[in-house]
Design an enzyme around this catalytic site. Structure first.
Site, PDB file in Angstrom:
ATOM      1  N   HIS A 189       0.823  -1.209   0.000  1.00  0.00           N
ATOM      2  CA  HIS A 189       0.000   0.000   0.000  1.00  0.00           C
ATOM      3  C   HIS A 189       0.859   1.261   0.000  1.00  0.00           C
ATOM      4  CE1 HIS A 189      -3.803  -1.897  -0.381  1.00  0.00           C
ATOM      5  NE2 HIS A 189      -3.344  -2.848   0.410  1.00  0.00           N
ATOM      6  N   ARG A 290     -12.394   1.789  -3.797  1.00  0.00           N
ATOM      7  CA  ARG A 290     -12.037   0.940  -2.652  1.00  0.00           C
ATOM      8  C   ARG A 290     -12.788   1.454  -1.428  1.00  0.00           C
ATOM      9  NH1 ARG A 290      -6.440   1.009  -5.088  1.00  0.00           N
ATOM     10  NH2 ARG A 290      -5.738  -1.143  -5.255  1.00  0.00           N
ATOM     11  N   GLU A 415      -8.914 -12.154  -8.596  1.00  0.00           N
ATOM     12  CA  GLU A 415      -7.614 -11.956  -7.949  1.00  0.00           C
ATOM     13  C   GLU A 415      -7.150 -13.230  -7.256  1.00  0.00           C
ATOM     14  OE1 GLU A 415      -8.006  -8.478  -5.406  1.00  0.00           O
ATOM     15  OE2 GLU A 415     -10.009  -9.060  -4.788  1.00  0.00           O
ATOM     16  N   CYS A 492      -7.820  -3.554 -12.775  1.00  0.00           N
ATOM     17  CA  CYS A 492      -7.731  -2.441 -11.820  1.00  0.00           C
ATOM     18  C   CYS A 492      -6.548  -2.602 -10.873  1.00  0.00           C
ATOM     19  CB  CYS A 492      -9.033  -2.267 -11.043  1.00  0.00           C
ATOM     20  SG  CYS A 492      -9.410  -3.654  -9.966  1.00  0.00           S
TER      21      CYS A 492
HETATM   22  C1  PEP Z   1      -5.729  -6.003  -6.516  1.00  0.00           C
HETATM   23  O1  PEP Z   1      -5.576  -6.926  -5.714  1.00  0.00           O
HETATM   24  O2  PEP Z   1      -5.128  -5.941  -7.613  1.00  0.00           O
HETATM   25  C2  PEP Z   1      -6.619  -4.874  -6.205  1.00  0.00           C
HETATM   26  C3  PEP Z   1      -6.884  -3.954  -7.102  1.00  0.00           C
HETATM   27  O3  PEP Z   1      -7.119  -4.820  -4.935  1.00  0.00           O
HETATM   28  P1  PEP Z   1      -6.303  -4.236  -3.665  1.00  0.00           P
HETATM   29  O4  PEP Z   1      -5.012  -3.671  -4.180  1.00  0.00           O
HETATM   30  O5  PEP Z   1      -7.177  -3.224  -3.029  1.00  0.00           O
HETATM   31  O6  PEP Z   1      -6.133  -5.476  -2.857  1.00  0.00           O
HETATM   32 MG    MG Z   2      -6.957  -7.085  -4.085  1.00  0.00          MG
END
Ligand code: PEP
Ligand code: MG
Length: 567
Positions: A189, A290, A415, A492
């Site tokens: 993150h 999100r 995912e 995404c």
């Molecule tokens: C992902 O896992 O690619 C995604 C877009 O979700 P996050 O990054 O919020 O887990």
């Molecule tokens: Mg994800």
């Protein structure tokens, strides 16, 4: 000296390093030998005053939201509950006996934070602020640097082992030239936020946490390289980057390939403010809202009205445009106390995302109702999707819940490898899919996306990941032919923000790409230089590559525009 890591955000800069101070540690129990309680009390009062004065001075120099936050924190530094509570604890007659000033402040802060948490709601959210002030006073008492992003008037390159989400949120891109960390991964993150800020960044670069403060360095965010003692070549590269940044500053609002094939370019956002910025940057809609980010510091489930307001604040910026909203993706590195169990031994493989609906039923249904109400009040074309879906049954159940809530377009994130491999069935049950390549990569490679030593595995260029992207678009085409309904598959994950990989994803059949708004101009620019058949050829070359490095090099070598632009 050279340091090599994983490039997260392109950009070439030269500037002095400032290290992120180490977090303040819990002071040892027991008194300072020979110090009187009165002298320790005086030290506490003086430290509280000094911290307050420092925060006030920073508030006076700050603007907007930051000013308000700093003023409120300054008030808290003099809070009698905290300061008098600490002084009381110095009395050798209190349980636990005599203490040092540091220890007394530590314990008093913990007690105040606990009281605030017990009050719930708004007050509970202030608990983290009290602990921040406590750390500042303890640092002042022990002569350690104040915690948090260093406060320097001159722009600097921030170096750290890794940043906590709260630290990253206070990064001021006006003063931080670049971010370099020894920890983290390209999909952590911290990396996502650096990309969102458009901040040149390199993660997983061992050794950068030991570069002395003030050392001048050159950072190349695309190449993932940091060098001390920059010479003429590096200074010229940084100057050229600064001059070219203007050319890549704008996106005209229409994503397309050179032959006119449309690839709408959408934005990843978490709040109304980010949605406003995305709309201003020309995003054709939102590909990933999100929702959990607005509620991460909440101890309890947000009310219906709070949710309607938070979602409406995003929808209002995209009238008659698509907004794909994702239901709460709590768990792993994004725990929500009202949904997830932080004691799970392996949270990334635990009850997270869509799975929380079985452990804590009701939250999802209430969220869908709030989304439907917000959607009805705005003109955005609202699509809803669930995170971490693994099977066609889950997809069918989620779609039914969403349709029953009055949301006509319901899809799933792909995912988890199982969802990619069974995409024909998953998409027979759902209206669309969105590839979350961050998690898809971590689950395909069995590599925690937050771990620096696994950064090379955690690379969406891994051919195994690209094969799963293809399995998903192939499955969607199959489901579309069987049901007679189009089954769009967007991307995404962070991969969509890499201009070279964006070309590959388009060639693999992605119908939309969603990214941080900062990445829109570069991705649009590069996409517009290839036709669909060329993108398909590059995708085939990447799929045929034996390694991630080969896939990347093969594609980049055939896109010389990337090097010309410093991307
Ligand atoms: C992902 O896992 O690619 C995604 C877009 O979700 P996050 O990054 O919020 O887990
Ligand atoms: Mg994800």
């Amino acid at each position: 000296q050279q340091f090599h890591g994983v490039g997260v955000t392109a950009g070439r800069v030269v500037g002095p390093v400032l290290q992120m101070p180490a977090p303040v540690r819990e002071p040892a129990a027991g008194p300072v030998p020979g110090a009187s309680a009165e002298a320790e009390a005086e030290r506490i009062r003086a430290a509280s005053k000094a911290v307050q004065a420092g925060l006030r001075a920073r508030a006076a120099a700050a603007a907007g939201d930051a000013r308000g936050v700093l003023e409120a924190t300054a008030l808290m530094a003099a809070d009698p509950m905290l300061v008098k509570g600490a002084v009381k604890l110095l009395d050798p007659g209190t349980p636990g006996g005599a203490r040092s000033a540091e220890r007394a402040v530590w314990e008093s802060g913990a007690a105040v934070a606990e009281k605030l948490r017990a009050l719930g709601g708004y007050m509970a959210e202030r608990a983290a602020d009290v602990l921040d002030v406590r750390a500042r006073i303890v640092a002042e008492l022990s002569g350690a640097p104040a915690p948090g992003i260093p406060d320097s008037p001159a722009p600097f390159v921030l170096a750290a082992h890794d940043l906590a989400p709260a630290d990253t949120a206070t990064l001021d891109p006006g003063r931080v030239l670049a971010l370099v960390t020894s920890g983290g991964g390209p999909q952590s993150h911290t990396a996502i936020l650096a990309r969102a800020l458009g901040l040149p960044a390199v993660v997983a670069a061992p050794g950068v946490q030991d570069i002395p403060d003030g050392t001048e360095v050159y950072v190349d965010g695309a190449a993932g390289r940091i060098a001390t003692d920059p010479g003429d070549t590096e200074r010229a590269a940084a100057a050229a980057w600064a001059a070219r940044a203007g050319a890549l500053a704008a996106f005209d609002g229409t994503g397309r390939l050179a032959d006119g094939h449309r690839i709408p370019l959408l934005a990843n956002v978490a709040t109304g403010a980010e949605a406003a910025a995305a709309a201003a940057a020309g995003a054709e809609g939102v590909g990933l809202l999100r929702t959990e980010f607005a509620f991460l510091d909440r101890p309890t489930e947000p009310t219906h009205d709070e949710q309607v307001k938070a979602y409406g604040a995003v929808f209002e910026h995209f009238p008659h445009k698509k907004v794909v909203i994702r239901t709460l993706d709590a768990g792993a590195d994004k725990p929500l106390p009202f949904l997830t169990d932080t004691d799970e031994p392996n949270p990334a493989l635990g009850v997270r995302g869509y799975r929380t609906d079985t452990a804590t039923p009701g939250v999802l249904a209430r969220q869908l109702a709030a989304i439907a109400e917000a959607a009805a009040a705005h003109h955005a074309e609202v699509w809803v999707m669930a995170p971490m879906v693994s099977t066609p049954e889950e997809a069918a159940r989620f779609a039914a819940l969403a349709h029953d809530a009055g949301l006509p377009t319901a899809g799933v994130m792909v995912e988890v490898p199982s969802a990619a491999l069974t995409a024909a069935h998953v998409l027979a049950a759902a209206d669309f899919a969105s590839l979350g390549t961050n998690d898809l990569t971590q689950y395909t490679m069995a590599a925690d996306r937050l771990l620096a030593p696994l950064a090379a595995l955690n690379d969406p260029w891994q051919p195994a990941v690209l094969h799963l992207v293809k399995a998903t678009t192939d499955g969607a085409a199959h489901a579309a032919a069987r049901t007679g309904t189009p089954k769009p598959v967007g991307v995404c994950g962070e991969s969509a923000a890499d201009p070279a990989l964006a070309v590959v994803l388009a060639g693999l059949g992605a119908t939309t790409l969603s990214m941080t708004p900062r990445a829109l101009p570069a991705v649009a620019h590069v996409l517009a230089t290839v036709t669909l058949p060329q993108a398909q050829e590059l995708a085939a070359a990447a799929l045929a590559a034996p390694t991630a490095a080969d896939a990347r090099t093969t594609v980049r070598d055939r896109l010389p525009i990337l090097d010309q632009l410093g991307l």
